[in-house]
Design a protein around this motif. Sequence first.
Motif, PDB file in Angstrom:
ATOM      1  N   VAL A 564       0.865  -1.176   0.000  1.00 29.82           N
ATOM      2  CA  VAL A 564       0.000   0.000   0.000  1.00 29.82           C
ATOM      3  C   VAL A 564       0.898   1.222   0.000  1.00 29.82           C
ATOM      4  CG1 VAL A 564      -1.740   1.313   1.246  1.00 29.82           C
ATOM      5  CG2 VAL A 564      -1.857  -1.189   1.227  1.00 29.82           C
ATOM      6  N   GLU A 565       0.699   2.088  -0.985  1.00 27.38           N
ATOM      7  CA  GLU A 565       1.548   3.284  -1.120  1.00 27.38           C
ATOM      8  C   GLU A 565       0.716   4.521  -0.839  1.00 27.38           C
ATOM      9  OE1 GLU A 565       4.414   5.565  -4.395  1.00 27.38           O
ATOM     10  OE2 GLU A 565       3.303   3.756  -4.951  1.00 27.38           O
ATOM     11  N   ILE A 566       1.309   5.447  -0.027  1.00 21.68           N
ATOM     12  CA  ILE A 566       0.627   6.687   0.335  1.00 21.68           C
ATOM     13  C   ILE A 566       1.452   7.845  -0.210  1.00 21.68           C
ATOM     14  CG2 ILE A 566      -0.316   8.108   2.188  1.00 21.68           C
ATOM     15  CD1 ILE A 566       0.712   4.576   2.992  1.00 21.68           C
ATOM     16  N   ARG A 567       0.757   8.754  -0.959  1.00 23.98           N
ATOM     17  CA  ARG A 567       1.414   9.943  -1.499  1.00 23.98           C
ATOM     18  C   ARG A 567       0.587  11.168  -1.141  1.00 23.98           C
ATOM     19  NH1 ARG A 567       1.027   6.658  -5.876  1.00 23.98           N
ATOM     20  NH2 ARG A 567      -0.388   8.108  -6.947  1.00 23.98           N
ATOM     21  N   CYS A 568       1.282  12.283  -1.052  1.00 25.05           N
ATOM     22  CA  CYS A 568       0.613  13.550  -0.756  1.00 25.05           C
ATOM     23  C   CYS A 568       1.297  14.644  -1.559  1.00 25.05           C
ATOM     24  CB  CYS A 568       0.682  13.861   0.749  1.00 25.05           C
ATOM     25  SG  CYS A 568      -0.050  15.461   1.184  1.00 25.05           S
ATOM     26  N   GLN A 569       0.491  15.473  -2.203  1.00 28.11           N
ATOM     27  CA  GLN A 569       1.053  16.572  -2.981  1.00 28.11           C
ATOM     28  C   GLN A 569       0.102  17.759  -2.943  1.00 28.11           C
ATOM     29  OE1 GLN A 569       1.457  14.468  -6.666  1.00 28.11           O
ATOM     30  NE2 GLN A 569      -0.577  15.093  -7.406  1.00 28.11           N
ATOM     31  N   GLN A 570       0.709  18.928  -3.070  1.00 28.90           N
ATOM     32  CA  GLN A 570      -0.074  20.158  -3.018  1.00 28.90           C
ATOM     33  C   GLN A 570      -0.729  20.401  -4.375  1.00 28.90           C
ATOM     34  OE1 GLN A 570       2.196  23.449  -1.530  1.00 28.90           O
ATOM     35  NE2 GLN A 570       0.418  24.380  -0.561  1.00 28.90           N
ATOM     36  N   GLU A 571      -2.024  20.661  -4.342  1.00 27.35           N
ATOM     37  CA  GLU A 571      -2.773  20.988  -5.549  1.00 27.35           C
ATOM     38  C   GLU A 571      -3.171  22.460  -5.492  1.00 27.35           C
ATOM     39  OE1 GLU A 571      -3.603  19.132  -8.151  1.00 27.35           O
ATOM     40  OE2 GLU A 571      -2.825  17.206  -7.469  1.00 27.35           O
ATOM     41  N   LEU A 572      -3.613  23.004  -6.642  1.00 26.05           N
ATOM     42  CA  LEU A 572      -4.036  24.392  -6.695  1.00 26.05           C
ATOM     43  C   LEU A 572      -5.236  24.593  -5.776  1.00 26.05           C
ATOM     44  CD1 LEU A 572      -3.666  27.179  -7.989  1.00 26.05           C
ATOM     45  CD2 LEU A 572      -5.283  26.471  -9.766  1.00 26.05           C
ATOM     46  N   GLY A 573      -5.036  25.330  -4.705  1.00 24.92           N
ATOM     47  CA  GLY A 573      -6.121  25.610  -3.780  1.00 24.92           C
ATOM     48  C   GLY A 573      -6.364  24.525  -2.758  1.00 24.92           C
ATOM     49  N   GLY A 574      -5.492  23.518  -2.643  1.00 26.02           N
ATOM     50  CA  GLY A 574      -5.716  22.457  -1.672  1.00 26.02           C
ATOM     51  C   GLY A 574      -4.624  21.410  -1.718  1.00 26.02           C
ATOM     52  N   VAL A 575      -4.991  20.182  -1.284  1.00 28.12           N
ATOM     53  CA  VAL A 575      -4.027  19.092  -1.192  1.00 28.12           C
ATOM     54  C   VAL A 575      -4.680  17.810  -1.693  1.00 28.12           C
ATOM     55  CG1 VAL A 575      -4.719  18.530   1.172  1.00 28.12           C
ATOM     56  CG2 VAL A 575      -2.440  17.880   0.372  1.00 28.12           C
ATOM     57  N   ALA A 576      -3.858  16.943  -2.324  1.00 26.82           N
ATOM     58  CA  ALA A 576      -4.333  15.653  -2.817  1.00 26.82           C
ATOM     59  C   ALA A 576      -3.618  14.547  -2.053  1.00 26.82           C
ATOM     60  CB  ALA A 576      -4.066  15.517  -4.307  1.00 26.82           C
ATOM     61  N   ILE A 577      -4.415  13.640  -1.456  1.00 25.50           N
ATOM     62  CA  ILE A 577      -3.872  12.476  -0.746  1.00 25.50           C
ATOM     63  C   ILE A 577      -4.254  11.245  -1.556  1.00 25.50           C
ATOM     64  CG2 ILE A 577      -3.892  11.149   1.388  1.00 25.50           C
ATOM     65  CD1 ILE A 577      -4.811  13.750   2.809  1.00 25.50           C
ATOM     66  N   VAL A 578      -3.262  10.459  -1.982  1.00 21.82           N
ATOM     67  CA  VAL A 578      -3.498   9.317  -2.860  1.00 21.82           C
ATOM     68  C   VAL A 578      -3.025   8.053  -2.153  1.00 21.82           C
ATOM     69  CG1 VAL A 578      -3.077   8.279  -5.112  1.00 21.82           C
ATOM     70  CG2 VAL A 578      -3.154  10.780  -4.881  1.00 21.82           C
ATOM     71  N   VAL A 579      -3.935   7.055  -2.033  1.00 21.25           N
ATOM     72  CA  VAL A 579      -3.611   5.753  -1.439  1.00 21.25           C
ATOM     73  C   VAL A 579      -3.825   4.692  -2.509  1.00 21.25           C
ATOM     74  CG1 VAL A 579      -4.171   4.080   0.353  1.00 21.25           C
ATOM     75  CG2 VAL A 579      -4.301   6.545   0.857  1.00 21.25           C
ATOM     76  N   SER A 580      -2.740   3.991  -2.887  1.00 24.45           N
ATOM     77  CA  SER A 580      -2.802   2.959  -3.923  1.00 24.45           C
ATOM     78  C   SER A 580      -2.416   1.618  -3.319  1.00 24.45           C
ATOM     79  CB  SER A 580      -1.859   3.291  -5.084  1.00 24.45           C
ATOM     80  OG  SER A 580      -2.189   4.538  -5.653  1.00 24.45           O
ATOM     81  N   ASP A 581      -3.183   0.570  -3.652  1.00 27.28           N
ATOM     82  CA  ASP A 581      -2.853  -0.761  -3.158  1.00 27.28           C
ATOM     83  C   ASP A 581      -2.782  -1.732  -4.324  1.00 27.28           C
ATOM     84  OD1 ASP A 581      -5.441  -2.195  -3.636  1.00 27.28           O
ATOM     85  OD2 ASP A 581      -6.227  -0.729  -2.195  1.00 27.28           O
ATOM     86  N   THR A 582      -2.238  -2.901  -4.047  1.00 27.94           N
ATOM     87  CA  THR A 582      -2.143  -3.969  -5.055  1.00 27.94           C
ATOM     88  C   THR A 582      -3.104  -5.094  -4.696  1.00 27.94           C
ATOM     89  OG1 THR A 582      -0.330  -5.012  -3.844  1.00 27.94           O
ATOM     90  CG2 THR A 582       0.257  -3.413  -5.557  1.00 27.94           C
ATOM     91  N   GLY A 583      -4.282  -4.704  -4.168  1.00 25.60           N
ATOM     92  CA  GLY A 583      -5.231  -5.675  -3.649  1.00 25.60           C
ATOM     93  C   GLY A 583      -6.099  -6.316  -4.706  1.00 25.60           C
ATOM     94  N   VAL A 584      -7.233  -6.845  -4.240  1.00 25.44           N
ATOM     95  CA  VAL A 584      -8.102  -7.644  -5.107  1.00 25.44           C
ATOM     96  C   VAL A 584      -8.852  -6.785  -6.130  1.00 25.44           C
ATOM     97  CG1 VAL A 584      -8.381  -9.446  -3.388  1.00 25.44           C
ATOM     98  CG2 VAL A 584      -9.976  -7.520  -3.402  1.00 25.44           C
ATOM     99  N   GLY A 585      -9.020  -5.463  -5.853  1.00 30.36           N
ATOM    100  CA  GLY A 585      -9.730  -4.599  -6.788  1.00 30.36           C
ATOM    101  C   GLY A 585     -11.242  -4.653  -6.611  1.00 30.36           C
ATOM    102  N   ILE A 586     -11.923  -3.775  -7.321  1.00 30.53           N
ATOM    103  CA  ILE A 586     -13.387  -3.656  -7.230  1.00 30.53           C
ATOM    104  C   ILE A 586     -13.958  -3.775  -8.638  1.00 30.53           C
ATOM    105  CG2 ILE A 586     -15.314  -2.196  -6.479  1.00 30.53           C
ATOM    106  CD1 ILE A 586     -13.302  -0.688  -4.715  1.00 30.53           C
TER     107      ILE A 586
END
Length: 670
Positions: A564-586
Amino acid sequence: MPIWSRSAQPGIDNDTMRCIVDEKGNVVFASPAVGWSLGINATTLASKPIGAVLDVVSSHDSHHQALDFSELVSGFYDVALLRQKRDPLILQARIDRIDAPDRKKFTVVWLDPDNRLKRQKNNDFNQAASAFATFIIDTQKKSEEKFCEQAPELGYISKADGELRHFLNLTSDLLGVYRRDGSFVRVNPAFNSILGFSDGELKLFPFIDLILPEDRDRVQALMQHMLQAPVDQEMRIDFESGARCKDGSTRWLKWIHKVMGEHIYIVARDVTNIKQHEAELCRREAQLLESQKIGRMGHWYWEVDRQIMEWSDQIYTIFGVDKNNFSPTVDNINALLLKRDLGRIHRAFQRALLRKKDYQLEFRLRFPRGGIRYIHCEGRCKVNVKTGQVEALFGIMQDITERTLHEKALREAKDAAEQAYASKTRFLANMSHELRTPLNAIIGFSEMIQRQLLGPVGNARYLDYIGGIHESGEHLLNLINDILDMSKIEIGKYELYVEEINVGKIIRLAVHMVEGRAQEAQVRLILDDLPDYVQIVADRRALMQILLNILSNAVKFTNPGGSVEIRCQQELGGVAIVVSDTGVGIPKDKIGIVTMPFEQVDSELTRKHEGSGLGLAITKDLINLHGGTLDIASELGIGTTVTVLLPAKLSESSNVRAAVNAATMPEMVG
């Protein structure tokens, strides 16, 4: 055959085509045969210019150079007879200039379609023309003198017993004569009967007093124009107006007035019943139009061999087009319809033409101002009784957009209710399992400690039981907190206590809290290049709950060995938090429902993981309360990526309060 013999009386021969023209170029007399050839009544040619009757085309004598009628000399000519609604007729004519005894000059025109006049021998055309002109002029003078001698009086209105009077008494039209000063001379019985005034009563007022006051100014202006005409000129006016009757009622009349000399001749037709029928038709048409507006309905008519339809005004409104700028041709109508409906519409019309039966269908069209309109169409066939073929289609169209959208909303609400009911049923089945497991542990372990089945309480095994009781209690507390949070959010009672938060630090804290669970599941947590300078204004407890729910789900649905990978980056007017996994999927068809309350991808019978099904629903609602968005992208067997976009600052809201200090914050539940 000669024009007439010298010894014969120069009477009026109806079969001979001849006319007399005065020195001004106006027709004084025309024989009936001239009128027959022209296609009109010969008496209407009086006072008309000769140029309206014929044109001189050529002369039979080379010395006659001028073809202007006023400059012609006696002789033979070719003329063109100007017939009504037909091509001109070219024929030979004999034209003679005559000096009358009263020093007036006349021209006699003999029309000779058979070219017989020129072949006659010993024929003095000038003498014959002079005798004929003298006869006609004398006859007219005698008629005028007799008319003046018999100037009609009002007392003579209905007492004449001549043949013409019998015919005039039979007509239902109003006939009358009045002088230029407006006083009546005579009327026919229909005039008395319809308006109710006797002959004596008509003596007491001028004609204009019969006209209703509201029409009087208009009629007076027309009459003044007519009355100002010269005495020797005829003039006619036509108008429609209301006329007052003796009993106080009103009749609508169509009037024709013609001035001749000092008198005005009247012909009027009673159109009261027609006006009443027209008013009734207008009233019913207005009611129909209002009814069509209320029902959003209009009528149409289409002849099968034409490209254009006939539309009522309401159909233009239904289609959203301007009547003055839109022509309802087949091509123009097709351009407004949805392409996928065209084939079905054409097939319905074709079946109607072949089967000659009534039909109905529904279709959609693009509204020019935007949006889709739903239209219901019903039609019938007009069959030609002689050929048995359909010659026209006609019917109604109705805008059923509101009804269709309402029915669609009801179906969606019904489906949503059924889905919510099913979701809550699954939730209760799920919760019965979730609650039973920790309760069994709590009850079992506490009972063993209570009975000291393993010996005195000091036994080390009891410590394990106490740990199980604590974990089960925490699990139950988390389930109950999820339900309470969901309830608060749904009723709008969830309050945010906002403060300035370092996003990097709170992410590290959330990762630390799920690290033990990740190690147990053999899932690797990746946290690289996490910024420490990103600050936002948010509710610390809510943000922590968002991160924990997303990270816990990522770990829960990732197989051992995954990451599970967690990333955070500043976006225009706010912040983006991204959580990516290698799981079973939906599955793609489930992505839209995983954020709904009580929903889980697996059913309550086959799922492999614990949970209430409220985690992602609460997460999405908390993000929405912050003014952010939640996006989920997933692929079966590959993994899932969850992206949270949060604004740097929250907009003002009644459910947002500033946090005073850490001591006043609600207890954070992981």
